[in-house]
Design a protein around this motif. Structure first.
Motif, PDB file in Angstrom:
ATOM      1  N   GLU A  86      -2.644 -75.158   7.923  1.00 25.75           N
ATOM      2  CA  GLU A  86      -1.976 -76.408   7.613  1.00 25.75           C
ATOM      3  C   GLU A  86      -0.598 -76.364   8.260  1.00 25.75           C
ATOM      4  OE1 GLU A  86      -1.768 -76.670   3.375  1.00 25.75           O
ATOM      5  OE2 GLU A  86      -0.474 -74.941   3.180  1.00 25.75           O
ATOM      6  N   GLU A  87      -0.183 -77.452   8.842  1.00 23.85           N
ATOM      7  CA  GLU A  87       1.031 -77.445   9.652  1.00 23.85           C
ATOM      8  C   GLU A  87       2.283 -77.111   8.852  1.00 23.85           C
ATOM      9  OE1 GLU A  87       1.649 -80.863  12.032  1.00 23.85           O
ATOM     10  OE2 GLU A  87       0.048 -80.351  13.431  1.00 23.85           O
ATOM     11  N   GLU A  88       2.290 -77.431   7.554  1.00 24.16           N
ATOM     12  CA  GLU A  88       3.509 -77.241   6.771  1.00 24.16           C
ATOM     13  C   GLU A  88       3.499 -75.964   5.932  1.00 24.16           C
ATOM     14  OE1 GLU A  88       4.444 -80.862   4.699  1.00 24.16           O
ATOM     15  OE2 GLU A  88       4.675 -81.997   6.563  1.00 24.16           O
ATOM     16  N   GLY A  89       2.454 -75.187   6.015  1.00 20.57           N
ATOM     17  CA  GLY A  89       2.437 -73.882   5.347  1.00 20.57           C
ATOM     18  C   GLY A  89       2.636 -73.944   3.853  1.00 20.57           C
ATOM     19  N   ARG A  90       2.044 -74.925   3.199  1.00 18.05           N
ATOM     20  CA  ARG A  90       2.388 -75.203   1.798  1.00 18.05           C
ATOM     21  C   ARG A  90       1.562 -74.451   0.762  1.00 18.05           C
ATOM     22  NH1 ARG A  90       6.074 -78.996   0.882  1.00 18.05           N
ATOM     23  NH2 ARG A  90       6.731 -80.285   2.647  1.00 18.05           N
ATOM     24  N   THR A  91       0.434 -73.886   1.130  1.00 16.88           N
ATOM     25  CA  THR A  91      -0.390 -73.216   0.121  1.00 16.88           C
ATOM     26  C   THR A  91      -0.908 -71.875   0.627  1.00 16.88           C
ATOM     27  OG1 THR A  91      -2.433 -74.335   0.823  1.00 16.88           O
ATOM     28  CG2 THR A  91      -1.141 -75.386  -0.927  1.00 16.88           C
ATOM     29  N   LEU A  92      -0.995 -70.955  -0.296  1.00 15.33           N
ATOM     30  CA  LEU A  92      -1.629 -69.652  -0.081  1.00 15.33           C
ATOM     31  C   LEU A  92      -2.511 -69.385  -1.291  1.00 15.33           C
ATOM     32  CD1 LEU A  92       1.060 -67.147   1.268  1.00 15.33           C
ATOM     33  CD2 LEU A  92      -1.246 -67.433   2.174  1.00 15.33           C
ATOM     34  N   THR A  93      -3.764 -69.057  -1.061  1.00 11.25           N
ATOM     35  CA  THR A  93      -4.692 -68.748  -2.145  1.00 11.25           C
ATOM     36  C   THR A  93      -5.170 -67.317  -1.997  1.00 11.25           C
ATOM     37  OG1 THR A  93      -5.451 -71.041  -2.245  1.00 11.25           O
ATOM     38  CG2 THR A  93      -6.833 -69.384  -3.303  1.00 11.25           C
ATOM     39  N   LEU A  94      -4.953 -66.507  -3.022  1.00 14.99           N
ATOM     40  CA  LEU A  94      -5.448 -65.134  -3.045  1.00 14.99           C
ATOM     41  C   LEU A  94      -6.495 -65.016  -4.141  1.00 14.99           C
ATOM     42  CD1 LEU A  94      -2.697 -64.889  -1.505  1.00 14.99           C
ATOM     43  CD2 LEU A  94      -2.510 -62.592  -2.486  1.00 14.99           C
ATOM     44  N   GLU A  95      -7.645 -64.498  -3.771  1.00 18.72           N
ATOM     45  CA  GLU A  95      -8.715 -64.280  -4.744  1.00 18.72           C
ATOM     46  C   GLU A  95      -8.666 -62.848  -5.230  1.00 18.72           C
ATOM     47  OE1 GLU A  95     -13.608 -64.344  -5.143  1.00 18.72           O
ATOM     48  OE2 GLU A  95     -12.649 -64.716  -3.192  1.00 18.72           O
ATOM     49  N   PHE A  96      -8.643 -62.687  -6.554  1.00 26.80           N
ATOM     50  CA  PHE A  96      -8.710 -61.377  -7.186  1.00 26.80           C
ATOM     51  C   PHE A  96      -9.980 -61.305  -8.037  1.00 26.80           C
ATOM     52  CE2 PHE A  96      -4.189 -62.260  -6.467  1.00 26.80           C
ATOM     53  CZ  PHE A  96      -3.812 -61.124  -5.769  1.00 26.80           C
ATOM     54  N   ASP A  97     -10.232 -60.152  -8.611  1.00 34.85           N
ATOM     55  CA  ASP A  97     -11.462 -59.989  -9.394  1.00 34.85           C
ATOM     56  C   ASP A  97     -11.551 -61.006 -10.539  1.00 34.85           C
ATOM     57  OD1 ASP A  97     -12.559 -57.873  -7.956  1.00 34.85           O
ATOM     58  OD2 ASP A  97     -11.452 -56.374  -9.098  1.00 34.85           O
ATOM     59  N   ALA A  98     -10.426 -61.191 -11.246  1.00 36.03           N
ATOM     60  CA  ALA A  98     -10.460 -61.981 -12.482  1.00 36.03           C
ATOM     61  C   ALA A  98      -9.962 -63.409 -12.327  1.00 36.03           C
ATOM     62  CB  ALA A  98      -9.650 -61.280 -13.570  1.00 36.03           C
ATOM     63  N   PHE A  99      -9.347 -63.741 -11.182  1.00 40.05           N
ATOM     64  CA  PHE A  99      -8.766 -65.074 -11.046  1.00 40.05           C
ATOM     65  C   PHE A  99      -8.442 -65.369  -9.587  1.00 40.05           C
ATOM     66  CE2 PHE A  99      -5.332 -62.059 -11.720  1.00 40.05           C
ATOM     67  CZ  PHE A  99      -4.389 -62.410 -10.774  1.00 40.05           C
ATOM     68  N   TYR A 100      -8.199 -66.647  -9.325  1.00 45.44           N
ATOM     69  CA  TYR A 100      -7.590 -67.087  -8.080  1.00 45.44           C
ATOM     70  C   TYR A 100      -6.104 -67.326  -8.347  1.00 45.44           C
ATOM     71  CZ  TYR A 100     -12.188 -68.240  -6.030  1.00 45.44           C
ATOM     72  OH  TYR A 100     -13.462 -68.191  -5.527  1.00 45.44           O
ATOM     73  N   LEU A 101      -5.269 -66.950  -7.397  1.00 42.96           N
ATOM     74  CA  LEU A 101      -3.851 -67.285  -7.435  1.00 42.96           C
ATOM     75  C   LEU A 101      -3.570 -68.283  -6.323  1.00 42.96           C
ATOM     76  CD1 LEU A 101      -0.846 -66.687  -8.382  1.00 42.96           C
ATOM     77  CD2 LEU A 101      -0.781 -65.121  -6.433  1.00 42.96           C
ATOM     78  N   VAL A 102      -2.988 -69.424  -6.687  1.00 41.71           N
ATOM     79  CA  VAL A 102      -2.626 -70.438  -5.704  1.00 41.71           C
ATOM     80  C   VAL A 102      -1.117 -70.621  -5.740  1.00 41.71           C
ATOM     81  CG1 VAL A 102      -2.944 -72.809  -4.918  1.00 41.71           C
ATOM     82  CG2 VAL A 102      -4.845 -71.592  -6.009  1.00 41.71           C
ATOM     83  N   ASN A 103      -0.479 -70.257  -4.650  1.00 48.33           N
ATOM     84  CA  ASN A 103       0.967 -70.426  -4.490  1.00 48.33           C
ATOM     85  C   ASN A 103       1.192 -71.707  -3.695  1.00 48.33           C
ATOM     86  OD1 ASN A 103       3.755 -69.937  -4.287  1.00 48.33           O
ATOM     87  ND2 ASN A 103       3.514 -68.630  -2.478  1.00 48.33           N
TER      88      ASN A 103
END
Length: 251
Positions: A86-103
């Protein structure tokens, strides 16, 4: 598990204003940044080898951008919503065992509301994306959501009604997101706490007088509520016009 989120409003400036001291003192398992305002290679962040670093840079120089530093190895990382870009770099999603983290660093509607239509369309896409993730495992959302949800979330609600970050439309999008199965962790624990803000303008004496807005959040899937230990605002931490927000969970 301790998670921290901070809109640093330019990481290169923030590291000259106490970023490293705070980072070391808070000792987070996962540390998320918004508005990093840099490109690849413009900073060598000395935070220790125990942290994996993930960066989503905006194409435009000195603008937007997100980052996540984690001691826990993610299963996968996604840069963007529908695509891995995405051109504006607004989201990062990390998947872990117990949850997703969305920054996330939510687009600002701008002072004259010129970007409000885009903002509202983006909100719908973001909500759909979170629901897709939530169908698989619980989600933790953190970042600068660029909205004060309720009147309690800013100092001067009446005079700011209709302004960017406190329009009825933006607030309604937040309401709809929460009604879709998410919890505002801070308000869940502290429903009546006033003068709890995360952003202050650079106008003289505004921060000293605590004339602020709460626009930085940790949202969690409702089924994570039993694991919620605390949600905090480190309002005494300077270095940016935002302060860090914290979440602790028993997972």
């Amino acid at each position: 598990m301790k998670l921290v989120s901070w809109n640093v409003n330019g990481l290169r400036a923030c590291v000259t204003k106490g970023f490293y001291d705070y980072f070391q003192q808070i000792d987070a398992d996962i540390f998320c940044l918004q508005e990093t305002k840099l490109q690849a290679g413009q900073i060598e962040l000395a935070i220790g080898p125990e942290y994996k670093q993930y960066w989503n840079y905006a194409v435009k120089k000195g603008y937007s951008g997100t980052a996540v530093f984690t001691r826990i190895e993610p299963l996968s990382v996604r840069y963007g919503l529908e695509e891995d870009f995405e051109e504006e770099g607004r989201t990062l999603t990390l998947e872990f065992d117990a949850f997703y983290l969305v920054n996330v660093y939510t687009p600002n509607a701008k002072r004259d509301l010129a970007r409000l239509p885009y903002r509202l369309e983006w909100e719908d896409r973001f909500r759909d994306y979170l629901l897709q993730l939530d169908a698989h495992k619980p989600v933790i959302v953190c970042g600068d959501l660029n909205v004060a949800h309720e009147e309690i979330d800013l100092k001067n609600a009446k005079s700011n009604r209709g302004n960017s970050g406190f329009t009825d439309e933006e607030r309604e999008k937040m309401t709809r997101l929460l009604q879709s199965g998410f919890i505002d962790s801070f308000r869940h624990l502290y429903p009546d706490r006033t003068d709890a803000f995360t952003w202050w303008s650079f106008m003289p004496k505004v921060r000293e007088r605590n004339i602020g807005w709460r626009i930085d959040y940790f949202l969690i899937s409702e089924r994570l509520a039993p694991a919620l230990d605390d949600a905090m605002i480190d309002s005494e931490v300077t270095g940016s016009d935002h302060c860090p927000v914290l979440l602790t969970l028993h997972l």
